[in-house]
Design an enzyme around this catalytic site. Structure first.
Site, short mmCIF file in Angstrom:
data_model
loop_
_atom_site.label_atom_id
_atom_site.label_comp_id
_atom_site.label_asym_id
_atom_site.label_seq_id
_atom_site.Cartn_x
_atom_site.Cartn_y
_atom_site.Cartn_z
N ASN A 16 12.79 6.81 -26.42
CA ASN A 16 13.86 7.75 -26.56
C ASN A 16 14.63 8.15 -25.38
OD1 ASN A 16 11.39 8.70 -25.60
ND2 ASN A 16 12.02 10.90 -25.99
N GLU A 56 1.16 10.84 -21.93
CA GLU A 56 2.03 11.88 -22.53
C GLU A 56 2.49 11.43 -23.78
OE1 GLU A 56 2.74 13.37 -18.31
OE2 GLU A 56 3.02 14.00 -20.74
N CYS A 68 10.51 14.38 -26.51
CA CYS A 68 9.12 14.93 -26.77
C CYS A 68 9.07 16.61 -26.71
CB CYS A 68 8.13 14.32 -25.91
SG CYS A 68 8.54 14.76 -24.15
N GLU A 107 2.00 14.27 -15.13
CA GLU A 107 2.88 13.52 -14.38
C GLU A 107 3.62 14.47 -13.60
OE1 GLU A 107 4.32 10.89 -17.80
OE2 GLU A 107 3.68 9.33 -16.10
#
Ligand code: NAD
Ligand code: 2VS
Length: 489
Positions: free
Chosen positions: A158, A257, A291, A470
């Site tokens: 994405n 993630e 996301c 992160e």
């Protein structure tokens, strides 16, 4: 005369590598047209990448002084800037996203990722403590951080370059070597980055790219390789589970993630225009393929009609079309298969009694684009937290609008999910904004904004949305292993 095929190549041990075989197609999601072929890495090439990465570590990269590593990160940022439009074109070809977004978000963030981690690593200190002992004696405790080692970097389709550099910049800056497995659907920018890193002097073997798929392909070959010291993965929760299972026997550290089913909560006192602008972005950015995107909008009943009407108007105002046109602000979904998945959720919503306020179908954009994976931005009412389109991640330009009455009810509705990635709260009462944002069971909670990023802050989720964080010190901690030394003084 047969037209020559353009190949997107693997990069292993400092050289481009072209395994035999037919490869697989690189397809433009805006048109459905194949524009290149991709060499698929076999198990042997993945093995060469991992062993070459290990050799590069031992041949000096792991001991490279911090100032040399951070200087290289800065050169990489400068070189991406110098080749900016090449990266934009590659990202648009792979994803069909509007050129304006690729410039303002995807490639711009790649430059920022390298510069941010150059700054953070150059300034990073070490932890140390003077320990008081009985009788007045003391000890000194200090931790030295060493590179994790050979890191598998697996990224989705994405935000391909943004997410790749979000991992590679800190990994390299901390002295690791990486083997990257981009999504099979977006191979181009990972290979272009290989050119750039070689141009700025990264030693051979430190950055490797192996193209392919997941199971029974490069992704699995990489994660199951015994030479991998850790895995940083961004992708779906289902794949995260598979990756975790693969590395579990060797107890390798993972940074995950994963997916989300993010909620927005709109209170009656919210600034309507600001909220509508923010929600339009949070629902439809990147065609809902972020996301962090909002797929559940909980609206206080007193303003439900105004918010619904305003969002419908803005959804209908989105400009789908040629990604290279400056006016376009909404692209296609990544593939026909993904569009089929989103269309299946539209059908499920209909079956559950949803009222479709706008969208719900495939737009007609003319012969140039009708082969692409286009979908109308879609909004529903009439669904509840019990319905699958409100419980499961769809990852498309769709959202359910659901009314609530009290703050406690809104918090309960938003937290009623197995995911835990992101949320947004819209209210002019900032005490309530802080209170509700902190009550969210998510890794990131925005108030009167969305996707506003400070790259030093922890990014990630809980529950099905991931493991670890992160960004900032979180990245430095994942990509290093501390050894604590205690010296009795
Ligand atoms: N939390 C985040 O920061 C974040 C960011 C972007 C996307 N995502 C999630 O990613 C998903 C969409 O991306 P996607 O469709 O590429 O995800 P995906 O899980 O299908 O694939 C992600 C990557 O993993 C690889 N892969 C697949 N199976 C594998 C296996 N068994 N072993 C090793 N590698 C494997 C794929 O080839 C790809 O490179 C959505 O769920 C979205 O929520 C999360
Ligand atoms: O689709 C997911 C977006 C992830 C964004 C980041 O990792 C970031 O902004 O650093």
């Amino acid at each position: 005369m047969t037209q020559s095929v353009r190949w997107i190549r693997n990069f292993v041990d400092g050289e481009f590598a072209d395994p035999d075989g037919p490869g697989f197609p690189a397809v433009d999601p805006a048109t459905g047209a194949e524009f290149a072929r991709v060499h698929e890495a076999d198990r042997e090439l993945v093995h060469r990448a991992v062993t070459g990465a290990r050799a590069a570590l031992h041949n000096g990269w792991a001991d490279t002084p911090v100032r040399e590593r951070t200087a290289l990160l800065r050169r990489a940022a400068d070189r991406i800037e110098a080749r900016f439009e090449e990266f934009v074109a590659a990202e648009v070809a792979d994803t069909g996203k509007p050129v304006t977004q690729a410039r303002e978000l995807d490639v711009a963030r790649a430059v920022a990722n390298f510069r941010t981690f150059a700054d953070l690593i150059a300034a990073a200190g070490q932890e140390s403590f003077v320990t008081d002992l009985p009788g007045g004696a003391q000890a000194l405790n200090y931790a030295v951080r060493k590179p994790l080692g050979v890191v598998a970097v697996i990224v989705p389709w994405n935000l391909p370059l943004l997410l790749l550099t979000w991992k590679v910049a800190p990994a390299l800056g901390c002295g690791n070597a990486v083997v990257v497995k981009p999504s099979d659907q977006t191979p181009s920018t990972a290979t272009l980055l290989a050119e750039v890193l070689a141009e700025v002097g990264l030693p051979a073997g430190v950055y490797n790219v192996v193209h392919g798929f997941g199971g029974d392909s490069a992704g699995q070959y990489l994660t199951e390789h015994p030479g991998i010291d850790g895995v940083t993965f961004t992708g779906s929760s289902a794949t995260g589970t598979q990756v975790m299972r693969t590395v579990a026997p060797r107890v390798r550290p993972v940074s995950f993630e994963l997916g989300g089913k993010n909620a927005a909560i709109v209170f009656g006192d919210a600034d309507l225009d600001e909220t509508l602008a923010g929600l339009t972005r949070s629902v439809f950015a990147n065609t809902g393929q972020v996301c962090l995107c909002t797929e559940r909008v909980y609206v206080q009943r007193s303003v439900f009609e105004d918010v619904a009407a305003g969002l419908v108007e803005r959804a209908r105002g989105l400009r789908l079309g040629d990604p290279s046109a400056e006016r376009t602000n909404t692209g296609p979904l990544i593939s026909p298969e993904h569009r089929r998945k989103v269309l299946d959720y539209l059908a499920l919503a209909e079956e559950a009694g949803a009222e479709t306020l706008t969208g719900g179908g495939i737009p007609e954009l003319g012969p140039e684009l009708d082969g692409g994976s286009w979908l109308e931005p879609t909004l529903w009412t009439g669904l509840t937290n019990k319905d699958r389109p409100v419980r499961e991640e769809i990852f498309g330009p769709v959202a359910a609008l659901i009314p609530f009455d009290t703050e406690d009810e809104a918090i309960a509705l938003a937290n009623d999910t197995e995911y835990g990635l992101a949320s947004s709260v819209w209210t002019q009462d900032l005490r309530r904004g802080h209170r509700v944002a902190q009550a969210m069971h998510v890794g990131m909670s925005w108030v009167n904004t969305w996707f506003l990023r400070d790259l030093r802050s922890p990014f990630g989720g809980m529950g099905l949305s991931g493991i670890g964080r992160e960004g900032g010190a979180s990245s430095l901690h994942f990509y290093t292993e501390p050894t604590n030394v205690c010296v009795r003084l």
